[in-house]
Design an enzyme around this catalytic site. Structure first.
Site, PDB file in Angstrom:
ATOM      1  N   CYS A  79      65.332  51.151 -20.841  1.00  0.00           N
ATOM      2  CA  CYS A  79      65.999  51.160 -22.146  1.00  0.00           C
ATOM      3  C   CYS A  79      65.190  51.963 -23.173  1.00  0.00           C
ATOM      4  O   CYS A  79      65.153  53.177 -23.097  1.00  0.00           O
ATOM      5  CB  CYS A  79      66.275  49.723 -22.607  1.00  0.00           C
ATOM      6  SG  CYS A  79      67.509  49.631 -23.928  1.00  0.00           S
ATOM      7  N   HIS A 167      69.043  47.303 -18.089  1.00  0.00           N
ATOM      8  CA  HIS A 167      67.968  46.334 -17.874  1.00  0.00           C
ATOM      9  C   HIS A 167      68.049  45.735 -16.468  1.00  0.00           C
ATOM     10  O   HIS A 167      68.874  44.856 -16.210  1.00  0.00           O
ATOM     11  CB  HIS A 167      68.048  45.215 -18.919  1.00  0.00           C
ATOM     12  CG  HIS A 167      67.682  45.649 -20.298  1.00  0.00           C
ATOM     13  ND1 HIS A 167      66.391  45.590 -20.779  1.00  0.00           N
ATOM     14  CD2 HIS A 167      68.427  46.186 -21.296  1.00  0.00           C
ATOM     15  CE1 HIS A 167      66.363  46.057 -22.011  1.00  0.00           C
ATOM     16  NE2 HIS A 167      67.586  46.426 -22.348  1.00  0.00           N
ATOM     17  N   GLU A 169      65.968  43.770 -15.142  1.00  0.00           N
ATOM     18  CA  GLU A 169      65.285  42.474 -15.096  1.00  0.00           C
ATOM     19  C   GLU A 169      66.199  41.297 -15.388  1.00  0.00           C
ATOM     20  O   GLU A 169      65.853  40.145 -15.095  1.00  0.00           O
ATOM     21  CB  GLU A 169      64.098  42.461 -16.076  1.00  0.00           C
ATOM     22  CG  GLU A 169      64.451  42.478 -17.560  1.00  0.00           C
ATOM     23  CD  GLU A 169      64.660  43.867 -18.144  1.00  0.00           C
ATOM     24  OE1 GLU A 169      64.540  44.007 -19.372  1.00  0.00           O
ATOM     25  OE2 GLU A 169      64.948  44.803 -17.372  1.00  0.00           O
ATOM     26  N   SER A 221      47.571  15.587 -18.473  1.00  0.00           N
ATOM     27  CA  SER A 221      48.680  15.232 -19.360  1.00  0.00           C
ATOM     28  C   SER A 221      49.798  14.508 -18.630  1.00  0.00           C
ATOM     29  O   SER A 221      50.678  13.935 -19.257  1.00  0.00           O
ATOM     30  CB  SER A 221      49.253  16.499 -19.998  1.00  0.00           C
ATOM     31  OG  SER A 221      49.908  17.289 -19.018  1.00  0.00           O
ATOM     32  N   GLY A 222      49.783  14.567 -17.309  1.00  0.00           N
ATOM     33  CA  GLY A 222      50.898  14.044 -16.529  1.00  0.00           C
ATOM     34  C   GLY A 222      51.897  15.122 -16.168  1.00  0.00           C
ATOM     35  O   GLY A 222      52.805  14.894 -15.373  1.00  0.00           O
ATOM     36  N   GLY A 223      51.737  16.314 -16.747  1.00  0.00           N
ATOM     37  CA  GLY A 223      52.652  17.418 -16.493  1.00  0.00           C
ATOM     38  C   GLY A 223      52.251  18.238 -15.280  1.00  0.00           C
ATOM     39  O   GLY A 223      51.186  18.049 -14.687  1.00  0.00           O
ATOM     40  N   VAL A 224      53.101  19.189 -14.944  1.00  0.00           N
ATOM     41  CA  VAL A 224      52.889  20.009 -13.748  1.00  0.00           C
ATOM     42  C   VAL A 224      51.645  20.882 -13.878  1.00  0.00           C
ATOM     43  O   VAL A 224      50.828  20.962 -12.952  1.00  0.00           O
ATOM     44  CB  VAL A 224      54.130  20.902 -13.495  1.00  0.00           C
ATOM     45  CG1 VAL A 224      53.881  21.856 -12.335  1.00  0.00           C
ATOM     46  CG2 VAL A 224      55.351  20.044 -13.198  1.00  0.00           C
ATOM     47  N   SER A 226      48.742  20.793 -15.759  1.00  0.00           N
ATOM     48  CA  SER A 226      47.422  20.165 -15.656  1.00  0.00           C
ATOM     49  C   SER A 226      47.217  19.533 -14.287  1.00  0.00           C
ATOM     50  O   SER A 226      46.092  19.499 -13.761  1.00  0.00           O
ATOM     51  CB  SER A 226      47.222  19.129 -16.767  1.00  0.00           C
ATOM     52  OG  SER A 226      48.049  17.998 -16.588  1.00  0.00           O
TER      53      SER A 226
END
Length: 510
Positions: A79, A167, A169, A221-224, A226
């Site tokens: 572009c 584009h 992508e 943190s309990g998240g993916v 960390s």
């Protein structure tokens, strides 16, 4: 690394999508602002120029020095990138008669060109521009057209330099991945060796060498993010890793106990710290969203620092920072992108902690983090967990925060999330949660008038959170969930469902 793709960012909303599409081909890519070109280009085997909100005809047009790139390395302009190659190299770019935006089809294709290998006639592409290439740059050969855009794709003779007006992508360009593969693999000769297994092997070896026998502290943190960072470090250095899981009082119902058990079951050296009273006390009376985020971040650091001092001779602080957190974006003004809201897990490390920082995931996008976690054998219940904001329910309670409000929202959220799981909808949603609104509304329960809280449910589909769309959950599910919340959670008499996309709305309400 010597198998890299450099993506120069001119401020396009799609730049990160280019990087992710390249990574999906198992080829490593990284993004740099157009005005901060790396001095050493030796590790880059190909370069991609992004789109942009700028016009190449404007006085403020981004104009990097490509003298060490064009004609010397395989180069693809997308572009604005294609218009740049035309405008500054003997071609002609003019305003389009009408804005060229949306779906188009390739009507003319030079099938013999390696760049267009396996791209069928009529292939759908996505246009998004107000300028167009009217005259090709010097030495250019036309490769493809659409009904409205004659110069939709071109290459420059004697160079591996290509320009496309559309584009590749974005999802709506049906053969975009094939086109990128043609350029990167067939033309640039890049190897497709950026795999989760290769990343794990390389990263574990680097962590062992970097850390040696020293101790590392990581705030879970309990998240993916960390969790995967912790497992990579554990794989590299074992019990030299000391994990701290802080309950800020703003987690989901029973999450502190449940997640702590999961971590201990993974063999991690983890300590749980319940600091909920300390957080709620610090937040008392505060209703401004950014101030709440800052308070939660500050108290977390204070609690974390108290616990870190109990680990003797710790030298490193590990963080689950991922690549989108670190990308230095370009805004339409050419400067840093505007900050929408502060991020809880980026920066904020006080000087007095005097710890070296290690970030095992700093090269990865969110979907890559999950693939790496799967590669090292992590449980799907952890990897499939929805993203949850660092400030937790603190930014899902609009207005000031009290223990009573937290309790109400925890019950509402639990009914919503458990319902999604029971109905087989949880894994079809990228993120879901409930918001407690600072609104009381009139209701009738039995023969009594009520004047109680309203909650908003939110469920979105996304890949990385940069853009998101609301999920069309079944009416029967929403009806059941609404009834359960109103009947089982004292203090709530109204439930609404948020059908806003991002943009313009953010995923969280604060």
């Amino acid at each position: 690394m010597h198998n890299n793709v450099l993506i120069l960012d001119f401020g396009s909303q799609y730049t990160q999508l280019i990087a992710r599409r390249v990574r999906e081909l198992n080829i490593y890519s990284e993004i740099k602002p157009y005005n901060k070109l790396p001095e050493d280009l030796s590790s880059y085997k190909a370069v991609i120029l992004s789109g942009s909100p700028f016009s190449v005809r404007g006085e403020d047009a981004p104009h990097p020095d490509l003298s060490e790139i064009k004609g010397k390395k395989p180069l693809l302009g997308i572009c604005y990138g294609a218009q740049y190659l035309a405008h500054f190299h003997g071609g002609n770019v003019e305003p389009s008669a009408t804005r060229e935006y949306g779906r188009a089809n390739l009507t003319e294709i030079k099938k013999s060109e390696p760049f267009l290998y396996n791209i069928p006639m009529g292939s759908q592409v996505w246009m998004s521009h107000s300028d167009t290439v009217k005259g090709l740059p010097k030495g250019a050969v036309l490769l493809a057209s659409t009904e409205d855009v004659e110069n939709a794709a071109f290459r420059i003779e004697g160079e591996d330099t290509y320009g496309i007006q559309f584009h590749p992508e974005v999802y709506h360009t049906k053969d975009g991945t094939q086109l990128l593969e043609n350029f990167l693999v067939n033309i640039a000769g890049l190897e497709q060796d950026w795999t989760p297994d290769a990343f794990v092997e390389t990263t574990v070896a680097e962590l062992k060498e970097k850390i040696g026998n020293e101790k590392v502290i990581l705030g879970l943190s309990g998240g993916v993010d960390s969790s995967v960072a912790a497992m990579l470090l554990h794989k590299a250095i074992g019990n030299q890793l000391h994990c701290i899981f802080v309950n800020n009082g703003l987690l989901r119902k029973n999450e502190f106990e449940t997640v702590l058990d999961q971590y201990q079951g993974l063999g991690l050296n983890v300590k749980g710290v319940d600091a909920s009273a300390r957080f709620l006390e610090a937040l008392a009376g505060e209703s401004e969203p950014e101030k709440k985020r800052k308070i939660i971040g500050r108290v977390f650091i204070e609690v974390f620092d108290d616990e870190a001092h109990k680990v003797e001779n710790a030298k490193w602080l590990a963080q689950g920072t991922i690549y989108p957190d670190r990308i230095e974006s370009v805004s339409a003004s050419g400067g840093p992108s505007a900050t929408i809201k502060s991020h809880h897990n980026v920066g904020g490390l006080p000087d007095y902690m005097k710890l070296k920082v290690v970030e095992p995931l700093h090269l990865l996008f969110k979907d890559e983090v999950r693939r790496v976690g799967k590669s090292i054998g992590m449980n799907g219940s952890i990897l499939g967990r929805h993203p949850f904001p660092g400030p937790g329910l603190g930014i899902r309670i609009l207005g000031d925060i009290t223990a009573e409000k937290v309790s109400i929202l925890q019950e509402v959220d639990a009914i919503f999330i458990e319902g999604l799981k029971k109905w087989g909808l949880y894994d079809k949603v990228w993120q879901a949660g409930a918001m407690l609104l600072p609104v009381n509304s009139v209701g009738v329960m039995g023969d009594e008038r009520t004047y109680e809280k309203c909650v908003a449910l939110r469920a979105v589909e996304s890949t990385d959170g940069m853009t998101a769309d609301w999920v069309n959950l079944p009416y029967e599910f929403l009806q059941k969930t609404s009834n359960d919340i109103i009947n089982k959670v004292k203090g709530v008499n109204r439930v609404v469902y948020d059908i806003s996309s991002k943009p313009p709305a953010t995923i969280e309400w604060e």
